[in-house]
Design a protein around this motif. Structure first.
Motif, PDB file in Angstrom:
ATOM      1  N   ARG A  62       0.938  -1.302  -0.022  1.00 57.14           N
ATOM      2  CA  ARG A  62      -0.047   0.014  -0.124  1.00 57.14           C
ATOM      3  C   ARG A  62       0.776   1.388  -0.115  1.00 57.14           C
ATOM      4  O   ARG A  62       0.558   2.173  -0.664  1.00 57.14           O
ATOM      5  N   CYS A  63       1.983   1.263   0.811  1.00 56.99           N
ATOM      6  CA  CYS A  63       2.940   2.504   0.628  1.00 56.99           C
ATOM      7  C   CYS A  63       3.495   2.485  -0.702  1.00 56.99           C
ATOM      8  O   CYS A  63       3.450   3.817  -1.022  1.00 56.99           O
ATOM      9  N   ILE A  64       3.473   1.614  -1.316  1.00 63.28           N
ATOM     10  CA  ILE A  64       4.259   1.770  -2.534  1.00 63.28           C
ATOM     11  C   ILE A  64       3.123   2.185  -3.715  1.00 63.28           C
ATOM     12  O   ILE A  64       3.465   2.860  -4.509  1.00 63.28           O
ATOM     13  N   GLU A  65       1.971   1.765  -3.547  1.00 63.83           N
ATOM     14  CA  GLU A  65       0.785   2.253  -4.202  1.00 63.83           C
ATOM     15  C   GLU A  65       0.611   3.653  -4.075  1.00 63.83           C
ATOM     16  O   GLU A  65       0.503   4.589  -5.130  1.00 63.83           O
ATOM     17  N   MET A  66       0.797   4.058  -2.811  1.00 68.33           N
ATOM     18  CA  MET A  66       0.757   5.824  -2.511  1.00 68.33           C
ATOM     19  C   MET A  66       1.842   6.333  -3.192  1.00 68.33           C
ATOM     20  O   MET A  66       1.936   7.516  -3.791  1.00 68.33           O
ATOM     21  N   LEU A  67       3.113   5.880  -2.986  1.00 71.44           N
ATOM     22  CA  LEU A  67       4.376   6.405  -3.688  1.00 71.44           C
ATOM     23  C   LEU A  67       4.279   6.515  -5.099  1.00 71.44           C
ATOM     24  O   LEU A  67       4.722   7.734  -5.703  1.00 71.44           O
ATOM     25  N   ILE A 121       8.586   0.140  -8.529  1.00 69.28           N
ATOM     26  CA  ILE A 121       7.766  -1.084  -9.423  1.00 69.28           C
ATOM     27  C   ILE A 121       8.497  -2.130  -9.381  1.00 69.28           C
ATOM     28  O   ILE A 121       8.041  -3.204  -9.212  1.00 69.28           O
ATOM     29  N   ARG A 122       9.831  -1.929  -9.130  1.00 67.40           N
ATOM     30  CA  ARG A 122      10.808  -3.219  -8.686  1.00 67.40           C
ATOM     31  C   ARG A 122      10.313  -3.713  -7.447  1.00 67.40           C
ATOM     32  O   ARG A 122      10.189  -5.034  -7.302  1.00 67.40           O
ATOM     33  N   ASP A 123      10.435  -2.723  -6.468  1.00 70.86           N
ATOM     34  CA  ASP A 123       9.940  -3.292  -5.112  1.00 70.86           C
ATOM     35  C   ASP A 123       8.420  -3.711  -5.031  1.00 70.86           C
ATOM     36  O   ASP A 123       8.272  -4.965  -4.183  1.00 70.86           O
ATOM     37  N   ARG A 124       7.701  -3.231  -5.697  1.00 70.78           N
ATOM     38  CA  ARG A 124       6.334  -3.623  -5.844  1.00 70.78           C
ATOM     39  C   ARG A 124       6.345  -5.396  -6.322  1.00 70.78           C
ATOM     40  O   ARG A 124       5.697  -6.066  -5.720  1.00 70.78           O
ATOM     41  N   GLY A 125       7.142  -5.445  -7.474  1.00 70.17           N
ATOM     42  CA  GLY A 125       7.152  -6.783  -7.829  1.00 70.17           C
ATOM     43  C   GLY A 125       7.668  -7.779  -6.716  1.00 70.17           C
ATOM     44  O   GLY A 125       7.266  -8.892  -6.842  1.00 70.17           O
TER      45      GLY A 125
END
Length: 264
Positions: A197-202, A213-217
């Motif tokens: 969720r933090c990445i989605e907000m970032l 996007i790499r970290d989301r993967g």
């Protein structure tokens, strides 16, 4: 999920404190204390001083009377970053302490700027044509010479100090720094859905950032969504082919196989 409130950070229409408070709700924390409780804390400050003295007195009130302090652990956990937790326990990382003290200063009529300085942030306020700096890590004033020394020590010759480093950080930059600290902490705690969720907000603030996007993967992979992770890894490899992690991800993509899973 919509995070439209973050889009307003570019225009700075909402106070920073309101935004990071809303982030806690978006992360699924249902028992978030009302922000009014923090205002009740800082409204107890008795303000009868000139600007420079007033900031020093506010710092004394914040750290000594209210009892706010830096996180004591060597490995910081998420409850030292989440603003609603910090306000209840009165212990947190310097970035959050700086955000809270910055809000308290504005509440009491002090035009204070927040700087996301290398290492940890600083607060800057000006009186009679002079800039004064305040360290949220210690709750003390900081001399210009000490700021330059800390910069040189942390940067280790990679950059030279100039006054641009001491300019106020835009609200969007502060929100990014806050979300990044939370993301990294959640990943270390293996709380992958909250990190996601933090990445989605970032990504609202930094659309198509290849590293996010790499970290989301990676998070999708940990959550059992290998097929979605592969798409994110592929995007990163294409955007950052010279990054050292790209070569490892290429090998990983070649070895991917197996059934897909869906995250709910």
């Amino acid at each position: 999920m919509s995070y439209s409130f973050l889009e307003l950070s570019e225009q700075e229409w909402l106070p920073t404190l309101d935004i990071i408070w809303e982030i806690s709700r978006q992360l699924g924390y249902r028992q978030v204390a009302d922000i009014a409780e923090f205002w009740q804390q800082v409204d107890g400050f008795d303000e009868h001083a000139s600007a420079a003295d007033k900031m020093a007195q506010l710092g004394h009130y914040f750290y000594r009377e209210l009892g706010y302090s830096d996180a004591p652990e060597s490995w910081v956990k998420s409850h030292r970053i989440l603003v609603h937790e910090v306000c209840v326990q009165r212990t947190g990382v310097p970035l959050v302490l700086a955000m809270l003290l910055h809000a308290a200063a504005h509440r009491h009529g002090l035009h204070v700027q927040l700087i996301d300085f290398p290492g940890y942030p600083l607060l800057k306020y000006e009186t009679q044509g002079h800039a004064h700096f305040f360290d949220p890590h210690t709750g003390q004033s900081v001399r210009y010479e000490d700021i330059v020394h800390r910069f040189d020590h942390l940067m280790d010759g990679d950059a030279q100090f100039c006054w641009e480093w001491a300019e106020a950080t835009p609200q969007s930059g502060l929100i990014e720094a806050y979300l990044t600290e939370l993301k990294q902490c959640f990943m270390a705690e293996a709380r992958f859905e909250k990190a996601l969720r933090c990445i989605e907000m970032l990504l609202v603030l930094r659309p198509n950032d290849p590293y996010e996007i790499r970290d989301r993967g990676y998070l999708y992979e940990e959550l059992g969504c290998q097929h979605i992770a592969a798409d994110d890894y592929q995007f990163f490899v294409e955007q950052c082919p010279d990054d050292p992690s790209a070569q490892l991800l290429k090998l990983q993509l070649e070895n991917y196989a197996g059934p897909s899973h869906i995250v709910h």
